[in-house]
Write an enzyme that holds these catalytic residues in place. Structure first.
Site, PDB file in Angstrom:
ATOM      1  N   SER A 229      -5.373  34.388 -19.555  1.00 45.73           N
ATOM      2  CA  SER A 229      -6.556  34.666 -18.735  1.00 45.73           C
ATOM      3  C   SER A 229      -6.426  34.052 -17.351  1.00 45.73           C
ATOM      4  O   SER A 229      -6.847  34.634 -16.351  1.00 45.73           O
ATOM      5  CB  SER A 229      -7.815  34.141 -19.433  1.00 45.73           C
ATOM      6  OG  SER A 229      -7.869  32.716 -19.432  1.00 45.73           O
ATOM      7  N   LYS A 230      -5.824  32.866 -17.277  1.00 46.39           N
ATOM      8  CA  LYS A 230      -5.703  32.195 -15.989  1.00 46.39           C
ATOM      9  C   LYS A 230      -4.555  32.762 -15.161  1.00 46.39           C
ATOM     10  O   LYS A 230      -4.629  32.773 -13.928  1.00 46.39           O
ATOM     11  CB  LYS A 230      -5.538  30.691 -16.203  1.00 46.39           C
ATOM     12  CG  LYS A 230      -6.795  30.025 -16.778  1.00 46.39           C
ATOM     13  CD  LYS A 230      -8.008  30.223 -15.873  1.00 46.39           C
ATOM     14  CE  LYS A 230      -9.217  29.435 -16.335  1.00 46.39           C
ATOM     15  NZ  LYS A 230     -10.365  29.578 -15.404  1.00 46.39           N
TER      16      LYS A 230
ATOM     17  N   SER B 150      -3.980  32.387 -25.063  1.00 44.88           N
ATOM     18  CA  SER B 150      -4.980  33.287 -24.476  1.00 44.88           C
ATOM     19  C   SER B 150      -5.551  32.700 -23.197  1.00 44.88           C
ATOM     20  O   SER B 150      -5.800  33.420 -22.222  1.00 44.88           O
ATOM     21  CB  SER B 150      -6.107  33.555 -25.476  1.00 44.88           C
ATOM     22  OG  SER B 150      -5.622  34.287 -26.579  1.00 44.88           O
ATOM     23  N   TYR B 151      -5.762  31.383 -23.184  1.00 45.43           N
ATOM     24  CA  TYR B 151      -6.262  30.721 -21.985  1.00 45.43           C
ATOM     25  C   TYR B 151      -5.260  30.883 -20.845  1.00 45.43           C
ATOM     26  O   TYR B 151      -5.637  31.246 -19.728  1.00 45.43           O
ATOM     27  CB  TYR B 151      -6.515  29.245 -22.268  1.00 45.43           C
ATOM     28  CG  TYR B 151      -7.072  28.479 -21.100  1.00 45.43           C
ATOM     29  CD1 TYR B 151      -8.434  28.538 -20.790  1.00 45.43           C
ATOM     30  CD2 TYR B 151      -6.257  27.698 -20.294  1.00 45.43           C
ATOM     31  CE1 TYR B 151      -8.956  27.845 -19.710  1.00 45.43           C
ATOM     32  CE2 TYR B 151      -6.762  27.000 -19.214  1.00 45.43           C
ATOM     33  CZ  TYR B 151      -8.108  27.071 -18.928  1.00 45.43           C
ATOM     34  OH  TYR B 151      -8.616  26.379 -17.858  1.00 45.43           O
ATOM     35  N   CYS B 152      -3.985  30.618 -21.141  1.00 46.89           N
ATOM     36  CA  CYS B 152      -2.957  30.806 -20.110  1.00 46.89           C
ATOM     37  C   CYS B 152      -2.946  32.245 -19.613  1.00 46.89           C
ATOM     38  O   CYS B 152      -2.876  32.504 -18.405  1.00 46.89           O
ATOM     39  CB  CYS B 152      -1.586  30.432 -20.658  1.00 46.89           C
ATOM     40  SG  CYS B 152      -1.300  28.662 -20.848  1.00 46.89           S
TER      41      CYS B 152
END
Length: 206
Positions: free
Chosen positions: A92-93, A88-90
């Protein structure tokens, strides 16, 4: 955010420099082990949507300004390179990188060359946010002071990207040059990039 932006404009007027630096990370779990609301939606709201909403509030004033203006959007090396245990972090970025650089191009296309957008993609920084995450060969954990100094210098120049360390660019080269299986072998088995989040703890939650 709209109310806060209105207060800023009322107190100090239109701004010249905007830093979109808020971010959250949820890690050390596979995507199917995470929660849709407290992990995925939360991460996307803070890392992807919030910079868009904030920039939308201030860009009209910057476009109307006579002097130079700057927008700095802090993304991540994870916005360029996929990595397990932080899907999810990837996501979002990656969204932040695509949006930020698209706005840069829109400003140029619309003739607003006095407003420059800089997209920042650093590897892990030792702020506590990524406690437990490991460095990898050619990818050291970054010190905040070094990142701040480089970002500030490049922002003043109006540079489109700040990527730290420069070895992060190897991943971009691998995407274009190597078959996916070979790239995964180099990143995962040789460099160990795909195992950097296995011991991630982050900051304690309260």
């Amino acid at each position: 955010m709209e109310e806060a932006a209105a207060r800023v404009r009322a107190d100090v007027g239109d701004i010249d420099v905007l830093f979109n630096n808020a971010g959250v990370v949820r890690g050390n779990a596979y995507f199917w082990e995470t929660d849709n609301n407290k992990d995925t939606a939360f991460t996307m709201k803070i890392n992807a949507l919030a910079p868009m909403f904030i920039a939308r509030e201030f860009l009209p004033g910057m476009i109307a300004a006579d002097g130079e203006c700057r927008v700095i959007n802090i993304s991540s090396a994870a916005g360029l390179t996929a990595n397990p245990r932080m899907a999810s972090y990837c996501g979002s970025k990656w969204a932040a990188v695509g949006w930020s650089d698209s706005v840069r191009l829109e400003l140029e296309q619309a003739g607003h060359s006095h407003v420059k957008v800089t997209t920042v993609c650093p590897y892990y920084i030792s702020t506590g946010m990524f406690d437990g995450a490991k460095s990898a060969p050619l990818l050291p954990i970054l010190e905040p002071e070094a990142v701040v100094g480089e970002v500030w210098k490049q922002m003043k120049k109006g540079a489109p990207f700040v990527i730290m360390p420069k070895t992060v660019l190897l991943s971009e080269a691998f995407k274009g040059l190597l078959p996916t299986g070979v790239r995964d072998f180099v990143a995962g088995r040789v460099l160990g990039v795909y195992k950097t989040m296995e011991d991630f703890t982050g900051r304690p939650t309260h």
